[in-house]
Scaffold this motif. Structure first.
Motif, PDB file in Angstrom:
ATOM      1  N   ARG A 341     -87.387 -71.322 -48.415  1.00 36.29           N
ATOM      2  CA  ARG A 341     -86.896 -71.584 -47.050  1.00 36.29           C
ATOM      3  C   ARG A 341     -87.250 -70.362 -46.214  1.00 36.29           C
ATOM      4  O   ARG A 341     -86.600 -69.322 -46.301  1.00 36.29           O
ATOM      5  N   SER A 343     -87.403 -70.050 -42.918  1.00 39.06           N
ATOM      6  CA  SER A 343     -86.802 -69.918 -41.579  1.00 39.06           C
ATOM      7  C   SER A 343     -86.129 -68.562 -41.431  1.00 39.06           C
ATOM      8  O   SER A 343     -85.368 -68.144 -42.300  1.00 39.06           O
ATOM      9  N   GLY A 344     -86.432 -67.889 -40.334  1.00 37.60           N
ATOM     10  CA  GLY A 344     -85.829 -66.581 -40.078  1.00 37.60           C
ATOM     11  C   GLY A 344     -86.764 -65.418 -40.347  1.00 37.60           C
ATOM     12  O   GLY A 344     -86.454 -64.287 -39.974  1.00 37.60           O
ATOM     13  N   MET A 354     -90.931 -63.795 -29.242  1.00 35.53           N
ATOM     14  CA  MET A 354     -91.497 -64.426 -30.436  1.00 35.53           C
ATOM     15  C   MET A 354     -92.789 -65.160 -30.053  1.00 35.53           C
ATOM     16  O   MET A 354     -92.856 -65.826 -29.025  1.00 35.53           O
ATOM     17  N   GLN A 358     -97.067 -69.756 -31.719  1.00 38.95           N
ATOM     18  CA  GLN A 358     -96.693 -70.046 -33.111  1.00 38.95           C
ATOM     19  C   GLN A 358     -96.984 -71.492 -33.507  1.00 38.95           C
ATOM     20  O   GLN A 358     -97.311 -71.767 -34.657  1.00 38.95           O
ATOM     21  N   LEU A 359     -96.866 -72.418 -32.552  1.00 37.32           N
ATOM     22  CA  LEU A 359     -97.090 -73.825 -32.895  1.00 37.32           C
ATOM     23  C   LEU A 359     -98.575 -74.099 -33.144  1.00 37.32           C
ATOM     24  O   LEU A 359     -98.932 -74.906 -34.000  1.00 37.32           O
TER      25      LEU A 359
ATOM     26  N   MET B  25     -77.621 -75.433 -36.691  1.00 32.33           N
ATOM     27  CA  MET B  25     -78.847 -75.141 -37.439  1.00 32.33           C
ATOM     28  C   MET B  25     -78.620 -74.030 -38.449  1.00 32.33           C
ATOM     29  O   MET B  25     -79.040 -74.122 -39.601  1.00 32.33           O
ATOM     30  N   ALA B  28     -76.741 -75.168 -41.447  1.00 36.68           N
ATOM     31  CA  ALA B  28     -77.566 -76.040 -42.290  1.00 36.68           C
ATOM     32  C   ALA B  28     -78.579 -75.224 -43.105  1.00 36.68           C
ATOM     33  O   ALA B  28     -78.740 -75.440 -44.308  1.00 36.68           O
ATOM     34  N   THR B  29     -79.244 -74.271 -42.478  1.00 34.58           N
ATOM     35  CA  THR B  29     -80.267 -73.515 -43.217  1.00 34.58           C
ATOM     36  C   THR B  29     -79.617 -72.543 -44.203  1.00 34.58           C
ATOM     37  O   THR B  29     -80.136 -72.322 -45.284  1.00 34.58           O
ATOM     38  N   GLY B  32     -79.010 -74.400 -47.224  1.00 41.12           N
ATOM     39  CA  GLY B  32     -80.184 -75.027 -47.844  1.00 41.12           C
ATOM     40  C   GLY B  32     -80.261 -76.529 -47.666  1.00 41.12           C
ATOM     41  O   GLY B  32     -80.852 -77.232 -48.486  1.00 41.12           O
ATOM     42  N   LEU B  33     -79.660 -77.029 -46.594  1.00 38.23           N
ATOM     43  CA  LEU B  33     -79.673 -78.471 -46.357  1.00 38.23           C
ATOM     44  C   LEU B  33     -81.083 -78.968 -46.033  1.00 38.23           C
ATOM     45  O   LEU B  33     -81.778 -78.376 -45.211  1.00 38.23           O
ATOM     46  N   ILE B  36     -83.476 -80.009 -42.006  1.00 37.40           N
ATOM     47  CA  ILE B  36     -83.530 -79.082 -40.867  1.00 37.40           C
ATOM     48  C   ILE B  36     -84.542 -78.005 -41.244  1.00 37.40           C
ATOM     49  O   ILE B  36     -84.338 -77.275 -42.213  1.00 37.40           O
ATOM     50  N   LEU B  37     -85.635 -77.913 -40.497  1.00 42.20           N
ATOM     51  CA  LEU B  37     -86.657 -76.912 -40.832  1.00 42.20           C
ATOM     52  C   LEU B  37     -86.402 -75.587 -40.111  1.00 42.20           C
ATOM     53  O   LEU B  37     -86.459 -74.524 -40.699  1.00 42.20           O
ATOM     54  N   ALA B  38     -86.188 -75.680 -38.808  1.00 38.38           N
ATOM     55  CA  ALA B  38     -85.930 -74.486 -37.991  1.00 38.38           C
ATOM     56  C   ALA B  38     -87.034 -73.454 -38.160  1.00 38.38           C
ATOM     57  O   ALA B  38     -86.787 -72.292 -38.458  1.00 38.38           O
ATOM     58  N   GLU B  39     -88.261 -73.880 -37.925  1.00 38.15           N
ATOM     59  CA  GLU B  39     -89.403 -72.981 -38.132  1.00 38.15           C
ATOM     60  C   GLU B  39     -89.334 -71.723 -37.280  1.00 38.15           C
ATOM     61  O   GLU B  39     -89.792 -70.671 -37.694  1.00 38.15           O
ATOM     62  N   CYS B  40     -88.788 -71.833 -36.082  1.00 40.24           N
ATOM     63  CA  CYS B  40     -88.787 -70.646 -35.214  1.00 40.24           C
ATOM     64  C   CYS B  40     -87.548 -69.788 -35.442  1.00 40.24           C
ATOM     65  O   CYS B  40     -87.391 -68.748 -34.798  1.00 40.24           O
ATOM     66  N   GLY B  41     -86.662 -70.213 -36.336  1.00 37.57           N
ATOM     67  CA  GLY B  41     -85.519 -69.377 -36.681  1.00 37.57           C
ATOM     68  C   GLY B  41     -84.398 -69.389 -35.648  1.00 37.57           C
ATOM     69  O   GLY B  41     -83.538 -68.519 -35.671  1.00 37.57           O
ATOM     70  N   CYS B  46     -89.495 -74.386 -31.232  1.00 38.64           N
ATOM     71  CA  CYS B  46     -90.329 -75.203 -32.107  1.00 38.64           C
ATOM     72  C   CYS B  46     -89.921 -76.667 -32.241  1.00 38.64           C
ATOM     73  O   CYS B  46     -90.735 -77.477 -32.634  1.00 38.64           O
ATOM     74  N   VAL B 107     -91.643 -82.484 -38.557  1.00 41.31           N
ATOM     75  CA  VAL B 107     -93.008 -82.120 -38.128  1.00 41.31           C
ATOM     76  C   VAL B 107     -93.918 -83.334 -38.280  1.00 41.31           C
ATOM     77  O   VAL B 107     -93.617 -84.237 -39.039  1.00 41.31           O
TER      78      VAL B 107
END
Lengths: 406, 107
Positions: A341, A343-344, A354, A358-359, B25, B28-29, B32-33, B36-41, B46, B107
């Motif tokens: 994971r 993210s972050g 940021m 990025q996309l 979000m 959820a992250t 570890g759900l 939900i991706l949350a690519e941009c944190g 995103c 995505v």
């Protein structure tokens, strides 16, 4: 309290002083032991070599990135302080700007590179990735940097921007100057700037409205002038941001992903078994290799950060790459795991600055890795990888590989 | 601490205890759900933490900023009137019991 210079006079006795040059060739060759030293020395360190503060742990890097009022960008995001030195080029209106000026220009680029726009270019980017893989399958043995990591973004990004066909050979050298220039006045920076005149001339010319094809990202930026969101003199500089930061970064991102997948065949097999992991395999490579290693901020006031007092006008160097492998934040930080994971992670930064592209980076990475994993059974490294040295970017100059078709 | 419920596309639901000041979000992250991706944190850049908010809760959520509104136009699964980005839903005590549905794709 002095604005810079003697750290003893800044009252930050608790801050450990380290004799580390994070812009030295030996450091670039293997930064990881030094990253660990930086993280373990304390939450905030002082680097005597360049008279700057440094943060290498995740929490502090994230905190600095997310407090732009205290840690500003308008005094430059490299070592050079724009309040004291003339920048080598006119400052960026987005990267080297603070709110409220930054808010307006950022909104324009966010719109031009939005998720909606990515949906429109996705098929085109994916088709080009397929074509690239076809060409690589004909070759079997090739350089994964020139023939893949560079060739693929070069086959789509300049067109997506709407650039003319002539002169594109200046793009990667220009970006290399930009990222070297964030570093200290070492040989890399001085030589890069000394060679930069023709590249700067090319870029300045291509940023003009008349030189950008209709429908491209460049033309879309200029169209915001008509909407009254930016001025006609600002538009070319915003196009310049895409030329500076949109190509070499993705080259190093894709190069990082291919280098990881070639080094860790178990991860390659996982990807082949489940192509939906492609996007995260790219993201994890950005965490693991951190193509953009560092950025600076400048303090706008005296500030306390994790117990350390930093005076006004001090440069703070953020080690993004070290934060991305901080064991305080990541399990098994030194392993490349495409199901992690991610993210972050701060490989694209965090907060208001940021990475605005990025996309685009993720889309390129995802479709390229998908195309590779669908058609190729095995990637073997067949020669010694050669590193490309840059004050900010981490990546390879050459990666000889041989592929086996699926 | 307030708890919120995520309902997966297959109907399975997961109740999540939030920590102080977290967004939906982040909860959820952190746990570890899936879905939900949350690519941009969490920087509202995103649109990969898209959720459909249960209609009865919609009016109680914080208002939508322009950047969230624009990002929702580009979500991978269809935008509906109750679409939100979960990184922009900060969980306050008043949102204890919130129910959101996860989209098919991020995505």
């Amino acid at each position: 309290m002095t604005a810079s210079g003697s750290p003893a006079s800044t009252g930050s006795a608790a801050v450990p002083h380290l004799d580390i040059d994070p812009f030295d060739m030996n450091f670039f060759a293997d930064p990881y032991p030094t990253h660990q030293r930086l993280r373990e020395a304390g939450p905030v360190v002082y680097l005597d070599k360049w008279n700057v503060y440094g943060v290498a742990r995740y929490a502090e890097v994230h905190a600095v990135l997310n407090d732009p009022a205290t840690f500003c960008s308008s005094r430059g995001v490299g070592l050079s302080d724009f309040k004291k030195e003339t920048p080598w080029r006119p400052p960026s209106l987005i990267l080297e700007a603070d709110p409220p000026a930054h808010t307006r220009t950022r909104a324009v680029l966010s719109k031009v590179l939005s998720p909606t726009v990515m949906k429109q270019v996705r098929d085109r980017f994916a088709a080009a990735a397929e074509e690239r893989v076809n060409a690589l399958l004909d070759k079997r043995s090739f350089d994964a940097i020139t023939d893949l990591a560079e060739a693929y973004p070069l086959s789509i990004f300049p067109d997506a921007l709407g650039l003319k066909a002539e002169g594109r050979e200046h793009l990667i050298p220009y970006a290399s100057v930009v990222f070297n220039a964030f570093g200290p006045p070492n040989q890399l920076r001085q030589e890069a700037i000394a060679r930069s005149t023709p590249h700067q001339a090319y870029v300045a010319e291509q940023c003009q409205r008349d030189n950008l094809a209709p429908g491209g990202f460049g033309a879309c930026i200029h169209a915001r002038v008509d909407a009254g969101e930016i001025t006609a003199t600002e538009a070319p500089l915003l196009v310049r941001s895409l030329l500076s930061a949109g190509l070499d970064t993705t080259v190093n991102g894709i190069g990082a992903a291919v280098y990881c997948l070639a080094r860790f065949p178990d991860q390659w097999q996982r990807l082949r078994a489940d192509l939906t992991l492609a996007r995260n395999a790219f993201e994890e490579a950005v965490r693991f290799e951190s193509p953009v290693q560092t950025f600076f901020r400048t303090t706008t006031r005296e500030v306390e950060l994790s117990g350390a007092t930093i005076g006004e006008g001090e440069k703070v160097l953020m080690f993004l790459a070290a934060a991305n492998r901080d064991p305080r934040r990541w399990d098994e930080p030194d392993s490349y795991d495409i199901t992690r994971r991610t993210s972050g992670h701060v490989g694209f930064g965090s907060g208001i600055h940021m990475c605005v592209g990025q996309l685009v980076a993720r889309l390129e990475g995802e479709v390229m890795l998908t195309a590779l994993a669908r058609r190729i059974a095995k990637i073997e490294i067949t020669g010694e990888p050669k590193r490309r040295f840059n004050n900010t970017l981490r990546g390879l100059d050459s990666l000889p590989v041989t592929i086996t078709p699926a | 601490m307030p708890a919120i419920t995520f309902i997966h596309p297959d109907g399975k639901s997961e109740r999540v205890e939030t920590a102080d000041g977290e967004s939906a979000m982040q909860a959820a992250t952190r746990l570890g759900l899936d879905g939900i991706l949350a690519e941009c944190g969490g920087n509202a850049m995103c649109a990969t933490c898209h959720v459909y908010v249960d209609e009865s809760w919609l009016a109680r959520l914080p208002g939508m900023a322009d950047d969230e509104d624009a990002l929702l136009d580009g979500t991978a699964s269809e935008r509906l009137p109750n679409s939100r980005l979960s990184c922009q839903i900060k969980i306050t005590p008043g949102l204890d019991g919130l129910v959101v549905k996860l989209p098919e794709r991020q995505v």
